[in-house]
Design a protein around this motif. Structure first.
Motif, short mmCIF file in Angstrom:
data_model
loop_
_atom_site.label_atom_id
_atom_site.label_comp_id
_atom_site.label_asym_id
_atom_site.label_seq_id
_atom_site.Cartn_x
_atom_site.Cartn_y
_atom_site.Cartn_z
N UNK A 33 0.88 -1.17 0.00
CA UNK A 33 0.00 0.00 0.00
C UNK A 33 0.91 1.22 0.00
N UNK A 34 0.99 1.91 -1.14
CA UNK A 34 2.07 2.86 -1.38
C UNK A 34 1.72 4.31 -1.14
N UNK A 35 0.47 4.62 -0.81
CA UNK A 35 0.12 6.02 -0.62
C UNK A 35 0.47 6.85 -1.84
N UNK A 36 1.04 8.03 -1.61
CA UNK A 36 1.37 8.92 -2.72
C UNK A 36 2.87 8.95 -3.01
N UNK A 37 3.58 7.89 -2.62
CA UNK A 37 5.01 7.84 -2.92
C UNK A 37 5.25 7.50 -4.38
N UNK A 38 4.53 6.51 -4.90
CA UNK A 38 4.71 6.09 -6.28
C UNK A 38 3.35 5.80 -6.91
N UNK A 39 3.22 6.16 -8.17
CA UNK A 39 2.04 5.85 -8.97
C UNK A 39 2.48 5.10 -10.22
N UNK A 40 1.53 4.61 -10.98
CA UNK A 40 1.89 4.00 -12.25
C UNK A 40 2.60 5.03 -13.13
N UNK A 41 3.85 4.76 -13.45
CA UNK A 41 4.68 5.60 -14.32
C UNK A 41 4.87 7.01 -13.78
N UNK A 42 4.77 7.19 -12.47
CA UNK A 42 4.95 8.52 -11.89
C UNK A 42 5.26 8.40 -10.40
N UNK A 43 5.43 9.55 -9.76
CA UNK A 43 5.65 9.62 -8.32
C UNK A 43 4.81 10.74 -7.74
N UNK A 44 4.75 10.82 -6.42
CA UNK A 44 4.00 11.88 -5.76
C UNK A 44 4.66 13.24 -5.92
N UNK A 45 3.86 14.28 -5.85
CA UNK A 45 4.39 15.63 -5.94
C UNK A 45 5.19 15.97 -4.69
N UNK A 46 6.14 16.89 -4.86
CA UNK A 46 7.03 17.24 -3.75
C UNK A 46 7.02 18.73 -3.45
N UNK A 47 6.04 19.45 -4.01
CA UNK A 47 6.00 20.91 -3.84
C UNK A 47 5.08 21.35 -2.71
N UNK A 48 4.59 20.41 -1.91
CA UNK A 48 3.74 20.74 -0.77
C UNK A 48 4.59 20.71 0.50
N UNK A 49 4.08 21.24 1.62
CA UNK A 49 4.88 21.29 2.85
C UNK A 49 5.51 19.95 3.22
#
Length: 213
Positions: free
Chosen positions: A153-169
């Protein structure tokens, strides 16, 4: 390795940004775990009730509003213990950081009763969830790994062919790249990845196709 259980996982897409909520239980057992109840905890509770399930625990992958706002409604009806990584507690309690104030225009916050730590194994509803700290999307983001069942269960660390955004606090691009490459893509290739948004994938596919691998 322990005998593989027949773990049944149901997914629900909740809320205005399409957050994936997962309900996991061992076949033949009535207790379950909910990962990231998102919005409308009452709706999740009704699904559990209709399926004859009781709630043992709620696992939060991180402290953004679209992953936790359903917690109060769910636990008010079903009970259950709520867990988050210790390093994420500050974010989930702060509407200015957890996105509820800036993105939704109204501030909300919760304070989970239990904190977990990197490397912990949470024994809930007959399953063993290994806690893997995966900072980058947020400082205290984590994944929950059912090792014997080959499910992450990966949360927003990794998505299919992408990763989570890093521009939030508390986001950090260097940290999320390290989390993806060293902690997720190092898992067995057939590990199924259940992300916080979008379709399921697996480690082998992401190692070959994710541009951040």
């Amino acid at each position: 390795m322990a005998d593989k259980k027949n773990v049944i996982i149901r997914s629900m897409m909740l809320g205005p940004v399409g957050t994936n909520c997962y309900i996991a239980h061992v076949e033949g057992r009535s207790d379950c775990v909910v990962v990231d109840p998102g919005y409308s905890g009452e709706r999740v509770a009704q699904v559990l009730t209709d399926d004859g399930l009781s709630l043992d625990g709620v696992l939060l992958t991180h402290g953004h509003f679209d992953h936790y706002e359903g917690v109060p409604g769910l636990t008010a009806k079903m009970g259950g213990k709520v867990y988050i990584l210790d390093e994420e507690m500050d974010l989930i309690k702060d509407p200015a950081k957890n996105g509820s104030l800036g993105l939704m225009g109204h501030g909300t916050a919760i304070e989970p009763e239990f904190t977990c730590h990197d490397g912990d194994v949470l024994e809930l509803a007959g399953m063993e969830f290994k806690v893997i700290h995966t900072p980058g999307h947020t400082k205290g983001g984590c994944c929950y790994y059912l090792e014997d069942e080959g499910v992450l269960f990966a949360g927003d660390t990794i998505f299919m062919e992408s990763i989570g955004r890093t521009d939030l606090p508390t986001g950090n691009m260097k940290e999320i790249l390290s989390s993806v490459r060293e902690k997720i893509l190092s898992l067995p290739g057939d590990t199924k990845i259940l992300p916080g948004h979008g379709p399921a994938t697996d480690v082998a596919y992401e190692a070959a196709n994710n541009p951040y691998a």
